[in-house]
Design a protein around this motif. Sequence first.
Motif, PDB file in Angstrom:
ATOM      1  N   ASN A   1       0.830  -1.194   0.000  1.00  0.00           N
ATOM      2  CA  ASN A   1       0.000   0.000   0.000  1.00  0.00           C
ATOM      3  C   ASN A   1       0.867   1.248   0.000  1.00  0.00           C
ATOM      4  N   ILE A   2       0.470   2.206  -0.756  1.00  0.00           N
ATOM      5  CA  ILE A   2       1.097   3.518  -0.715  1.00  0.00           C
ATOM      6  C   ILE A   2      -0.018   4.540  -0.501  1.00  0.00           C
ATOM      7  N   LEU A   3      -0.388   4.725   0.755  1.00  0.00           N
ATOM      8  CA  LEU A   3      -1.406   5.708   1.092  1.00  0.00           C
ATOM      9  C   LEU A   3      -0.777   7.086   1.120  1.00  0.00           C
ATOM     10  N   THR A   4      -1.535   8.088   0.696  1.00  0.00           N
ATOM     11  CA  THR A   4      -1.022   9.455   0.693  1.00  0.00           C
ATOM     12  C   THR A   4      -1.813  10.365   1.621  1.00  0.00           C
ATOM     13  N   SER A   5      -2.896   9.866   2.193  1.00  0.00           N
ATOM     14  CA  SER A   5      -3.643  10.651   3.167  1.00  0.00           C
ATOM     15  C   SER A   5      -4.182   9.712   4.235  1.00  0.00           C
ATOM     16  N   PHE A   6      -4.536  10.306   5.360  1.00  0.00           N
ATOM     17  CA  PHE A   6      -5.041   9.522   6.478  1.00  0.00           C
ATOM     18  C   PHE A   6      -6.439   9.034   6.143  1.00  0.00           C
ATOM     19  N   PRO A   7      -6.713   7.743   6.270  1.00  0.00           N
ATOM     20  CA  PRO A   7      -7.959   7.179   5.739  1.00  0.00           C
ATOM     21  C   PRO A   7      -9.211   7.385   6.584  1.00  0.00           C
ATOM     22  N   PHE A   8      -9.130   8.137   7.688  1.00  0.00           N
ATOM     23  CA  PHE A   8     -10.294   8.295   8.544  1.00  0.00           C
ATOM     24  C   PHE A   8     -10.774   9.728   8.537  1.00  0.00           C
ATOM     25  N   GLY A   9     -12.050   9.896   8.817  1.00  0.00           N
ATOM     26  CA  GLY A   9     -12.606  11.232   8.966  1.00  0.00           C
ATOM     27  C   GLY A   9     -12.298  11.791  10.341  1.00  0.00           C
ATOM     28  N   LYS A  10     -12.826  12.946  10.630  1.00  0.00           N
ATOM     29  CA  LYS A  10     -12.572  13.647  11.882  1.00  0.00           C
ATOM     30  C   LYS A  10     -12.923  12.811  13.099  1.00  0.00           C
ATOM     31  N   ASN A  11     -13.967  11.994  13.022  1.00  0.00           N
ATOM     32  CA  ASN A  11     -14.405  11.229  14.185  1.00  0.00           C
ATOM     33  C   ASN A  11     -13.612   9.952  14.409  1.00  0.00           C
ATOM     34  N   GLY A  12     -12.807   9.553  13.446  1.00  0.00           N
ATOM     35  CA  GLY A  12     -11.950   8.383  13.622  1.00  0.00           C
ATOM     36  C   GLY A  12     -12.724   7.117  13.914  1.00  0.00           C
ATOM     37  N   PHE A  13     -12.033   6.172  14.474  1.00  0.00           N
ATOM     38  CA  PHE A  13     -12.621   4.916  14.902  1.00  0.00           C
ATOM     39  C   PHE A  13     -12.409   4.805  16.395  1.00  0.00           C
ATOM     40  N   LYS A  14     -13.448   5.076  17.141  1.00  0.00           N
ATOM     41  CA  LYS A  14     -13.339   5.161  18.594  1.00  0.00           C
ATOM     42  C   LYS A  14     -12.997   3.828  19.251  1.00  0.00           C
ATOM     43  N   GLU A  15     -13.256   2.713  18.613  1.00  0.00           N
ATOM     44  CA  GLU A  15     -12.978   1.405  19.207  1.00  0.00           C
ATOM     45  C   GLU A  15     -11.684   0.768  18.689  1.00  0.00           C
ATOM     46  N   LEU A  16     -11.020   1.419  17.755  1.00  0.00           N
ATOM     47  CA  LEU A  16      -9.810   0.880  17.149  1.00  0.00           C
ATOM     48  C   LEU A  16      -8.692   0.783  18.189  1.00  0.00           C
ATOM     49  N   GLU A  17      -8.040  -0.399  18.275  1.00  0.00           N
ATOM     50  CA  GLU A  17      -6.960  -0.601  19.242  1.00  0.00           C
ATOM     51  C   GLU A  17      -5.587  -0.584  18.606  1.00  0.00           C
ATOM     52  N   THR A  18      -5.461  -1.034  17.376  1.00  0.00           N
ATOM     53  CA  THR A  18      -4.167  -1.040  16.686  1.00  0.00           C
ATOM     54  C   THR A  18      -4.340  -0.434  15.304  1.00  0.00           C
ATOM     55  N   LEU A  19      -3.442   0.493  14.988  1.00  0.00           N
ATOM     56  CA  LEU A  19      -3.425   1.110  13.665  1.00  0.00           C
ATOM     57  C   LEU A  19      -1.983   1.105  13.185  1.00  0.00           C
ATOM     58  N   ASP A  20      -1.727   0.375  12.107  1.00  0.00           N
ATOM     59  CA  ASP A  20      -0.384   0.296  11.539  1.00  0.00           C
ATOM     60  C   ASP A  20      -0.432   0.830  10.109  1.00  0.00           C
ATOM     61  N   LEU A  21       0.099   2.033   9.937  1.00  0.00           N
ATOM     62  CA  LEU A  21       0.191   2.667   8.617  1.00  0.00           C
ATOM     63  C   LEU A  21       1.651   2.928   8.272  1.00  0.00           C
ATOM     64  N   THR A  22       2.514   2.062   8.751  1.00  0.00           N
ATOM     65  CA  THR A  22       3.951   2.189   8.524  1.00  0.00           C
ATOM     66  C   THR A  22       4.270   2.128   7.036  1.00  0.00           C
ATOM     67  N   GLN A  23       5.267   2.893   6.625  1.00  0.00           N
ATOM     68  CA  GLN A  23       5.847   2.864   5.279  1.00  0.00           C
ATOM     69  C   GLN A  23       4.839   3.237   4.192  1.00  0.00           C
ATOM     70  N   ASN A  24       4.296   4.441   4.325  1.00  0.00           N
ATOM     71  CA  ASN A  24       3.430   5.006   3.302  1.00  0.00           C
ATOM     72  C   ASN A  24       3.947   6.391   2.957  1.00  0.00           C
ATOM     73  N   LEU A  25       3.155   7.168   2.295  1.00  0.00           N
ATOM     74  CA  LEU A  25       3.514   8.554   1.949  1.00  0.00           C
ATOM     75  C   LEU A  25       2.446   9.508   2.475  1.00  0.00           C
ATOM     76  N   ILE A  26       1.978   9.233   3.687  1.00  0.00           N
ATOM     77  CA  ILE A  26       0.896  10.027   4.261  1.00  0.00           C
ATOM     78  C   ILE A  26       1.433  11.375   4.726  1.00  0.00           C
ATOM     79  N   ARG A  27       0.842  12.428   4.192  1.00  0.00           N
ATOM     80  CA  ARG A  27       1.231  13.798   4.530  1.00  0.00           C
ATOM     81  C   ARG A  27       0.052  14.432   5.265  1.00  0.00           C
ATOM     82  N   GLU A  28       0.086  14.377   6.585  1.00  0.00           N
ATOM     83  CA  GLU A  28      -0.990  14.929   7.420  1.00  0.00           C
ATOM     84  C   GLU A  28      -0.374  15.536   8.674  1.00  0.00           C
ATOM     85  N   ASP A  29      -1.104  16.472   9.281  1.00  0.00           N
ATOM     86  CA  ASP A  29      -0.711  17.025  10.570  1.00  0.00           C
ATOM     87  C   ASP A  29      -0.957  15.949  11.626  1.00  0.00           C
TER      88      ASP A  29
END
Length: 183
Positions: free
Chosen positions: A1-29
């Motif tokens: 995967n080569i993601l370039t933006s964060f895949p969630f909206g403002k509200n995110g996933f409130k129940e998410l315990e693990t998020l691994d987005l290592t080694q992409n091209l995500i440009r976000e604050d």
Amino acid sequence: NILTSFPFGKNGFKELETLDLTQNLIREDIFMVMDGLSSIKNLLLSNNLFYGSIPNTIRSLARMEKLHLDNNRLIGTIPDDALSLVRLRELKLSHNRQERQCFPWVDKCGGNIYQGGDLCCDGDNGEQVCTDQLGVDSVDLSIVCLTPGLHGTIPAGFTNTPYLRVLDLSSTLLIGNIPPEIG
């Protein structure tokens, strides 16, 4: 995967315990990413283009066990609020340093009187280069030089994080001693 933006909206996933987005091209604050992840235990965002300062709201991530933000474009200091993450086992902030770049003050940085705080200049590739006040290492009437990265002192008080086993602060602009409680 080569993601370039964060895949969630403002509200995110409130129940998410693990998020691994290592080694992409995500440009976000980084602030926008941490907002809305109240149940997160493992936030693995290494090797991306995340920018900005680690927000004080990090304290709201009380379940955090692993926080990997290494090899990004973070600036500023490590907030003391990071020490409130009592379950934290791994904190990787290494390689959040960029090369010193100099810019024509008027053409690339706005030309206004610099009064401290964050400063951004327009790079040759159209991308903004930003740093906090500690990364402005040379200002005169025509040229400003920026060294973006994590700055300041290593926070004291890691006794609040008794499970911390990995602390990687290499290749940053942080100064000071590793606190004895984790050394």
